[in-house]
Enzyme design. Structure first.
Site, mmCIF file in Angstrom:
data_model
loop_
_atom_site.group_PDB
_atom_site.id
_atom_site.type_symbol
_atom_site.label_atom_id
_atom_site.label_comp_id
_atom_site.label_asym_id
_atom_site.label_seq_id
_atom_site.Cartn_x
_atom_site.Cartn_y
_atom_site.Cartn_z
ATOM 1 N N HIS A 3 -0.871 1.043 -14.140
ATOM 2 C CA HIS A 3 -0.505 0.602 -12.795
ATOM 3 C C HIS A 3 -1.284 -0.625 -12.341
ATOM 4 C CE1 HIS A 3 0.926 2.405 -8.650
ATOM 5 N NE2 HIS A 3 1.587 1.316 -8.998
ATOM 6 N N TYR B 258 0.193 7.271 -5.140
ATOM 7 C CA TYR B 258 1.139 7.327 -4.015
ATOM 8 C C TYR B 258 0.791 8.522 -3.113
ATOM 9 C CZ TYR B 258 4.191 4.151 -6.694
ATOM 10 O OH TYR B 258 4.700 3.082 -7.401
#
Length: 331
Positions: A138, A69
């Site tokens: 992820h 992110y």
């Protein structure tokens, strides 16, 4: 004891509440290799830090981020915000994507067992901590045989005290179940909201005593708009401006897709009953949907942190309200 404020993370002894905060948005702008936005536009890091501090003051203790992110920036901002308060919180982060922190660009993926430790070491440095409470894969569609290897590596990291538990961020119940066979798998992260139910994932979490960490609880902001007419074009650096194929809630320019806007309009009155805002009603739906739910709405400001945190006081929707919503959406 308020079940929304005090509960355990899965079958662990890690205490969390029923609401966490997602830290994708505070990572700021970043991009894919073709230059398409992957963040939520520009952010003010000082405001992000203030919002985390306000969340802490309001009882929020679970923060979910990922190394990718903002190409590392979300972890750095969260680490800055939690300086001196690390022991008050539960930190969840993720690995599996590769990126260039200097150019803020996603560069690819790496599902190799050897990469896990490298990624974790880097995350610990950015977060300014010596351990991660929940470490999550992820890569939602990683092969099952490779995932077995990664689960074993996670168990090694638990033994070494570098992580306390792990999970898989995936919408596939088979994959989540494979990780759940590991002794220190405490959760499954998956998409879920009033517009997008996930019955198989909720059932798996109930069966395996896992926390159901709900990403996109507000449908990428669609369930947070104040009125039916909200939703003009977003900033060019916002992922919703050039929505990837999976982001069906928005069209080009970040304008809500008509079919989804109509569904939000259909349930708005029910969700905002009892003095709730639309976002608070959407969170209340998830708590009523499953006692294992832990939604992680995003935030970029103190005001958003306050609104989301205030949902806890309202509690879950009643059974009657849940039936109304079911009839409105599927009747």
């Amino acid at each position: 004891m308020n079940a929304l404020q005090h509960r355990k993370l899965g079958h662990s002894d890690i205490e969390v509440g029923a609401l966490g905060f997602g830290c994708w948005a505070i990572g700021g702008e970043w991009q894919d290799p073709d230059g398409n936005p992957l963040g939520w536009g520009r952010v003010d890091d000082d405001e992000s830090v203030a919002a985390v501090h306000r969340a802490l003051d309001l009882g929020i203790t679970f923060f979910d981020t990922a190394d990718t992110y903002g190409a590392g920036h979300s972890e750095r901002v969260l680490g800055r915000a939690l300086r001196g308060r690390r022991d008050e919180v539960v930190i969840a982060t993720k690995w599996g994507n590769t990126f260039d922190e200097r150019t803020r660009t996603l560069t690819g993926t790496d599902d190799s067992p050897r990469y896990v430790r490298r990624a974790l070491t880097a995350s610990l440095e950015r977060l300014g901590t010596d351990r991660v409470d929940l470490y999550q894969l992820h890569l939602s569609d990683a092969p099952l045989d490779r995932a077995l290897e990664l689960r074993d590596v996670c168990e090694e990291l638990v033994r070494e005290g570098l992580i306390r538990g792990y999970a898989w961020s995936t919408d596939d119940p088979r994959r989540a179940a494979l990780f759940a066979d590991g002794p220190h798998c405490f959760a499954a992260q998956h998409a879920a909201n009033v517009l997008q139910d996930a019955p198989e994932m909720f059932a798996l979490c109930a069966d395996r005593d896992l926390t159901s960490i709900n990403r996109s609880p507000l449908a990428m902001g669609l369930l947070a708009k104040k009125t039916r007419t909200d939703g003009g074009p977003v900033d060019a650096g916002d992922i919703r401006a050039v929505p990837p194929a999976w982001l069906t809630w928005y069209g080009e320019g970040g304008v809500p897709a008509p079919v989804w806007a109509e569904r939000v309009a259909a349930v708005r009155e029910v969700l905002t009953s009892g003095g709730r805002t639309l976002a608070q009603g959407a969170l209340a739906w998830l708590w009523a949907r499953s006692p294992h739910s832990l939604p992680i709405p995003g935030f970029r400001s103190v005001a958003q942190a306050e609104e989301n945190a205030a949902a806890v006081a309202h509690g879950p929707l009643s059974e009657d309200r849940m039936k109304e919503i079911e009839e409105l959406l599927n009747g």
